[in-house]
Design an enzyme around this catalytic site. Structure first.
Site, PDB file in Angstrom:
ATOM      1  N   THR A 117       0.819  -1.215   0.000  1.00  0.00           N
ATOM      2  CA  THR A 117       0.000   0.000   0.000  1.00  0.00           C
ATOM      3  C   THR A 117       0.852   1.263   0.000  1.00  0.00           C
ATOM      4  O   THR A 117       1.959   1.283   0.552  1.00  0.00           O
ATOM      5  CB  THR A 117      -0.913   0.015   1.242  1.00  0.00           C
ATOM      6  OG1 THR A 117      -1.574   1.279   1.332  1.00  0.00           O
ATOM      7  CG2 THR A 117      -0.119  -0.189   2.523  1.00  0.00           C
ATOM      8  N   TYR A 141      -1.986   0.468   9.986  1.00  0.00           N
ATOM      9  CA  TYR A 141      -2.192  -0.217   8.715  1.00  0.00           C
ATOM     10  C   TYR A 141      -0.935  -0.134   7.853  1.00  0.00           C
ATOM     11  O   TYR A 141      -0.403  -1.147   7.377  1.00  0.00           O
ATOM     12  CB  TYR A 141      -3.385   0.371   7.980  1.00  0.00           C
ATOM     13  CG  TYR A 141      -3.499  -0.049   6.538  1.00  0.00           C
ATOM     14  CD1 TYR A 141      -3.653  -1.395   6.197  1.00  0.00           C
ATOM     15  CD2 TYR A 141      -3.435   0.883   5.503  1.00  0.00           C
ATOM     16  CE1 TYR A 141      -3.746  -1.794   4.873  1.00  0.00           C
ATOM     17  CE2 TYR A 141      -3.539   0.495   4.179  1.00  0.00           C
ATOM     18  CZ  TYR A 141      -3.690  -0.852   3.870  1.00  0.00           C
ATOM     19  OH  TYR A 141      -3.776  -1.244   2.557  1.00  0.00           O
TER      20      TYR A 141
END
Length: 331
Positions: A117, A141
């Site tokens: 990501t 995250y």
């Protein structure tokens, strides 16, 4: 040889499954079905319902199906949730990925593609982000994904396998043929939420933060069509099979759109002037994330086919419309 797709019944993973099936690739899916849906998959695809953290199960699947490559999508992806539950995110994204890697090493798997990501970059100080940019995540995250990248690099150095970590920017859209899309009703993707508002499934949507240092004050993101993202995965798999070395690559178009621009696009495509309420920022959201994806284009020969915001929104909206009809029919 068989490809193992983890999280293959979910949004992005199911698109990979269809792409591999379209090439008649032998494949097997492992998904715990937390956010996965069996109807997202071709009828004849082998689905094992289980957890990637169950190393004994994963090794059995790898050996039973002669797995030679892993494409790893399984994980938790909501930034604000990771801020509220960091240990849950480290468990699901990092610890379980470690178990999956250990299974791959033990079973002699040679190729590994990882769903990473742009959140690994944190709060970048430049508008355009290349892979060499500092990785300073500002959310659990992003940290959980970066830790997995680090484990992959160390494991590939120590063992006989090569990997590609693809750093996604904002994935959106749906399969142009309508076979799969974002099926989780609680998903937080902007285009999905706006489409649900246009369809009357939500009374309104919210714009989080209007005081960012951007042209219109709302966050700017690089939206990439899920089918273009999957094309990069397929090319990455081919490259590894041809002897390619381990790489980290951005996946985005190199063009950003603000939240307001995306909302306007959904209104334009749907023909519905739904309500978008402005509220405060969410924790862990940077102002701008736009990719420099030259490496993917050069190393993979990747040429996007759906680089148009209205096309992305159109495919997403068509999927949401189809889902709404399916839910109504089943009510």
């Amino acid at each position: 040889m068989t490809v193992l797709v983890t999280g293959g019944a979910g949004y992005i993973g199911s698109h990979m499954v269809h792409a591999l099936a379209d090439r008649s690739e032998p494949l097997v899916v492992v998904d715990n079905m937390t956010t996965g849906y069996r109807p997202n998959l071709p009828d004849d695809v082998r689905l094992v319902i289980g957890d990637i953290g169950d190393q004994i199960l994963i090794e059995r699947v790898m050996r039973d199906h002669d797995v030679n490559a892993v494409v790893h999508f399984a994980g938790s992806i909501v930034v604000p949730d990771s801020v509220a539950d960091p240990l849950g995110y480290y468990a699901n994204n990092t610890v379980k990925s470690r178990s999956l890697m250990a299974a791959a090493v033990n079973c002699g798997v040679k190729h590994f593609i990882f769903s990473s990501t742009a959140a690994v970059y944190g709060m970048p100080d430049q508008a355009m982000i290349a892979e060499e940019a500092a990785t300073v995540p500002i959310s659990p995250y992003g940290s959980s994904k970066l830790m997995t990248e680090m484990m992959l690099a160390d494991s590939a150095h120590a063992h006989d396998f090569a990997y590609t970590a693809l750093r996604y920017f904002n994935v959106a859209g749906a399969d142009p043929d309508g076979r799969t899309g974002q099926s989780s009703p609680r998903a937080t993707h902007l285009i999905k939420v706006a489409s649900q508002a246009a369809l009357g499934q939500r009374s309104h949507m919210e714009i989080y933060g209007t005081d960012y240092d951007t042209d219109d004050g709302t966050g700017v993101r690089d939206y990439i069509h899920v089918s273009d993202l999957i094309a990069a995965h397929v090319l990455a798999l081919d490259r590894l099979r041809a002897g390619g070395d381990s790489q980290v690559m951005n996946c985005g178009y190199g063009r950003g759109y603000s939240v307001r621009q995306v909302v306007d696009a959904v209104r334009r495509v749907s023909g519905v002037d739904f309500e978008a309420r402005e509220t405060g920022r969410r924790a862990g959201d940077p102002a701008t994330l736009v990719a420099i994806a030259d490496r993917a284009r050069a190393e993979l020969g990747w040429v996007p086919a759906y680089d148009d915001l209205d096309v992305i929104v159109g495919h997403a909206y068509a999927w949401e419309t189809r889902m709404a009809g399916r839910n109504t029919a089943g009510a």
